[in-house]
Scaffold this active site. Sequence first.
Site: not given
Ligand code: NAD
Length: 470
Positions: A40, A112, A180, A274-275, A315, A446
């Site tokens: 991903t 696999a 995120y 989320g994931r 993950d 600097h």
């Molecule tokens: P996340 O957990 O960061 O955010 C999910 C958001 O959705 C939360 O704020 C939550 O409160 C909200 N939410 C949940 N259910 C909801 C609903 N039904 N209605 C409205 N809001 C709701 O998850 P993500 O943004 O999907 O990212 C997934 C994963 O990918 C993250 O856990 C992160 O680790 C990874 N990621 C990391 C980066 C980075 O490191 N810069 C960037 C992108 C993704």
Amino acid sequence: MQETDVLVIGGGPAGYVAAIRAGQLGRTVTLVDRGDIGGTCLNHGCIPSKALIDAADDVHSIRNAEDRGIEADVAVDFDQLTQWKDRVVRKLTKGVEKLCKANGVTLQQGTARLVDDHRAEISNDGDIETVAFDHAIVATGSRPIELPGFSFDDEPILNAKAALDLEEVPDELVVVGGGYIGMELSTMFAKLGTDVTIVEMLDAPLPRYSDDLTRPVRKKADKLGMSFQFGRVAADWEQTGDGRIRITTEPAADDAGEDALERLTADKALIAVGRSPVSDTAGLDALGVERDDKGFVETDDLGRTNVDHVFATGDVAGEPMLAHEGSAAGVVAAETIAGAAPAPPRTVPSVVFTDPEIGTVGLTESEASEQGHEPTTGKFPFRASGRALTAGERDGFVKLVADAESGTLLGGEVVGPEASELIAEIGLAVEQELTLSDVATTVHAHPTLSEAIMEAADCALGHPIHTFDR
Ligand code: NAD
């Protein structure tokens, strides 16, 4: 039957790094992936998103440089931009293939599935091949969570991958989830001209971060015209008949009546709530590999599952779901398997590519107290940094947290320009248990943004040069 010392399932940053490290340590390694190598992160996440975020930043800065005497009518050829982004991805995935081969890793396309303690079947286009292995590393990653009623099979309903593969910049976008992905991609689309509304069930964006850190991000989001619906969730959607969609939102709490419903029209909806782990495809049940109630594979500090010769990393092994954490854990797993003495990292930084960026590492002030330290802190604002001002930036700060008695660095937070890069220095200091004096007496060039870290250490020590307590 093919035989290998180490079978790695999944070729993302956790799996391919583990495979390379095991190869370096003299093990025969087979790395299997059903998709493209790079997982991903390289194909549908970190890399393509950063390519587009960077381009959107360029567009935005040029369009907003009148105070510097720069006026330009900037046009974006989105087709060309996405072709360039795809070329960047291809270059990196080809590079990973070469790195694997150079380290003796056998790459195999297919799915696999573990069938017993030391054998797996790899299926590809109807062909099935059996591989015998001594150790397995499961690095099958995660998939986006689907909201009930919002199927990713429906064309206007996007996950991050689909959002990054769009062929046109949407005029209007509803983003469900202000975490995120929601915040990074919303900022990017807003800079390219999209009207974005973020529906977040909590009362602030980026709930994993403190208000101090998210305040500058909110301020910039407001400036970019991004709208928020806090405390609400997406309930339903329908086609409007003119090629657009109407999304119904309702309060996150249970008191939703018809009056509490709101409707938003848009071209597309990005669901970023989320994931969840992909722990159902690799035959883990055949070996009794234990998972928690969310499906994450349970491991110890070395990545070992309850089955001694099976490891899991990335993950699929749970939070934090960050590519660099997966890679670091992959190295630890490979070294453990090879009989080396790995050193699991003390800290893992996290970074958000919003505007401004956020970077954190180690303990916060309250976590330090909870862990029995008496914390001392130093905070240096970017408005006092010459380099930040010359880059047209003045929001944000560097904050360091240290143990008051020993001065040892415990953690740090940065919100501001290049926070994703600056956090590395603080990470190094925390990992190596350096003190505030070590940081304060290290001469920083600097004018640079990194001086703000040195100055934050000076602040904690009570003798800042470029700021003062009023
Ligand atoms: P996340 O957990 O960061 O955010 C999910 C958001 O959705 C939360 O704020 C939550 O409160 C909200 N939410 C949940 N259910 C909801 C609903 N039904 N209605 C409205 N809001 C709701 O998850 P993500 O943004 O999907 O990212 C997934 C994963 O990918 C993250 O856990 C992160 O680790 C990874 N990621 C990391 C980066 C980075 O490191 N810069 C960037 C992108 C993704």
